[in-house]
Design a protein around this motif. Sequence first.
Motif, mmCIF file in Angstrom:
data_model
loop_
_atom_site.group_PDB
_atom_site.id
_atom_site.type_symbol
_atom_site.label_atom_id
_atom_site.label_comp_id
_atom_site.label_asym_id
_atom_site.label_seq_id
_atom_site.Cartn_x
_atom_site.Cartn_y
_atom_site.Cartn_z
ATOM 1 N N ASP A 116 -10.337 -3.082 -3.119
ATOM 2 C CA ASP A 116 -9.177 -3.954 -2.950
ATOM 3 C C ASP A 116 -9.236 -5.136 -3.916
ATOM 4 O OD1 ASP A 116 -8.056 -2.388 -0.970
ATOM 5 O OD2 ASP A 116 -8.848 -3.590 0.686
ATOM 6 N N ALA A 117 -10.409 -5.766 -4.013
ATOM 7 C CA ALA A 117 -10.562 -6.905 -4.910
ATOM 8 C C ALA A 117 -10.422 -6.478 -6.368
ATOM 9 C CB ALA A 117 -11.919 -7.570 -4.675
ATOM 10 N N ALA A 140 -17.252 0.242 4.235
ATOM 11 C CA ALA A 140 -16.392 -0.927 4.461
ATOM 12 C C ALA A 140 -16.496 -1.905 3.294
ATOM 13 C CB ALA A 140 -16.767 -1.613 5.763
ATOM 14 N N ARG A 141 -17.716 -2.088 2.805
ATOM 15 C CA ARG A 141 -17.907 -3.017 1.692
ATOM 16 C C ARG A 141 -17.309 -2.441 0.408
ATOM 17 N NH1 ARG A 141 -17.985 -8.246 0.816
ATOM 18 N NH2 ARG A 141 -19.523 -8.931 -0.722
ATOM 19 N N TYR A 167 -23.847 1.484 -3.253
ATOM 20 C CA TYR A 167 -22.844 0.799 -2.426
ATOM 21 C C TYR A 167 -23.459 0.545 -1.056
ATOM 22 C CZ TYR A 167 -19.606 2.506 -6.011
ATOM 23 O OH TYR A 167 -18.979 2.779 -7.207
ATOM 24 N N ILE A 169 -13.155 6.030 3.865
ATOM 25 C CA ILE A 169 -12.107 5.079 3.499
ATOM 26 C C ILE A 169 -10.733 5.740 3.546
ATOM 27 C CG2 ILE A 169 -11.186 3.650 1.622
ATOM 28 C CD1 ILE A 169 -14.139 3.262 0.709
ATOM 29 N N ARG A 178 -7.119 4.965 5.310
ATOM 30 C CA ARG A 178 -6.050 4.436 4.458
ATOM 31 C C ARG A 178 -5.438 5.544 3.602
ATOM 32 N NH1 ARG A 178 -8.133 -0.996 1.679
ATOM 33 N NH2 ARG A 178 -5.898 -1.228 1.320
ATOM 34 N N GLU A 187 0.843 -1.191 0.000
ATOM 35 C CA GLU A 187 0.000 0.000 0.000
ATOM 36 C C GLU A 187 0.878 1.240 0.000
ATOM 37 O OE1 GLU A 187 -3.023 1.834 3.214
ATOM 38 O OE2 GLU A 187 -3.371 -0.214 2.565
ATOM 39 N N GLU A 239 -14.740 -0.477 0.277
ATOM 40 C CA GLU A 239 -13.295 -0.628 0.462
ATOM 41 C C GLU A 239 -12.842 -2.026 0.047
ATOM 42 O OE1 GLU A 239 -9.973 -0.145 4.048
ATOM 43 O OE2 GLU A 239 -12.107 0.093 4.470
ATOM 44 N N GLN A 240 -13.606 -3.043 0.446
ATOM 45 C CA GLN A 240 -13.272 -4.422 0.070
ATOM 46 C C GLN A 240 -13.382 -4.609 -1.446
ATOM 47 O OE1 GLN A 240 -16.105 -6.637 2.390
ATOM 48 N NE2 GLN A 240 -15.003 -6.336 4.321
ATOM 49 N N GLU A 241 -14.401 -3.986 -2.038
ATOM 50 C CA GLU A 241 -14.583 -4.115 -3.485
ATOM 51 C C GLU A 241 -13.441 -3.444 -4.248
ATOM 52 O OE1 GLU A 241 -17.991 -3.330 -6.934
ATOM 53 O OE2 GLU A 241 -18.452 -2.931 -4.826
#
Length: 322
Positions: A187-188, A180-181, A176, A221, A225, A83, A183-185
């Motif tokens: 990253d993926a 948090a969700r 969305y 987010i 980060r 990161e 953020e995960q999306e």
Amino acid sequence: MTPTAASLSRPLVCIALLAAAAPGCDRAGRAAGPSPAPPSAAPAAAPEGAAPAAAREGAAPAADGGATLAPTGDAAAPASAAEGAAPAGTAAVAPLRADAPFVELPVDGFASAVVSVPIGATARRPVLIASHGNYDRPEWQCQVWRDIAGGDAFILCPRGVARSDSPSASDVRFTYESNARLEQEIDAGLAALRARFPEHVDPGALLYTGFSLGAIMGSAIAARRAALFPRLVLVEGGHDKWTPKAARAFADGGGQRVLFVCAQAGCGAAAKAAAARLEKAGVLTRVVRSEEAGHRYDGPVAEETRRALGWALEGDARWSAP
């Protein structure tokens, strides 16, 4: 990379229907195949994570040509990148090839994303995240941001989840679930993008952009980060999340610049208040206003964003590299 002007699509206008609905937007379609014309109205703002509003009236689809998405095939295993890591070397690689400027990117555990790709790139290119508003589509966000920023970077547009009150099966709109969700999306999606274009994706920090709901969630987010998202462009949203505590966390984590773009007087006042809190924490900020244009991100708002984008990217040599 110097942002280039391009003609933008038909206007998007979002007007309030229900005070309890989530931030919304409508825009002329740009999905693969026939796309809908914009409905006459869209839901207005509500707290982040609010449940989708009831089905709207008067949203009749109409055919409209749009950008074709070129499938990328199955995503390979994620490529590792620290990161906020420094950019990789600038050694030339084979030119990036794609069948179209926009590709559909399968994302493990999520619906497919849309990506604007830097066709012909022979070195690693930076990544811009473009998160849409409520009742919106990633195809539209990707097209507008390619018009704003040009074709020399990757623009990753996460899809989110379909709304049950979409106008029709051929005109599905997205939202969305939570920051948090999202953020995960993201990253993926980054893992899938790096696997798909391992020689061309820069592993360093990203530029986060968001409209309305995407701006609200992106602020939360980025406060967590900042090393990955040190520079933000927040259009028509994302103000109230910048509490003194969040602003300090962003600054301490490596946050550098936040550009607020507004098309309404209320947005401008809220953005100035948020900018003051960020400045106090040591983050550079700028607030720009387009002509009064309603809750939208294209047209005059996109043009104002394009003019101010150089400030948001100032000092990051990756964006001016060939």
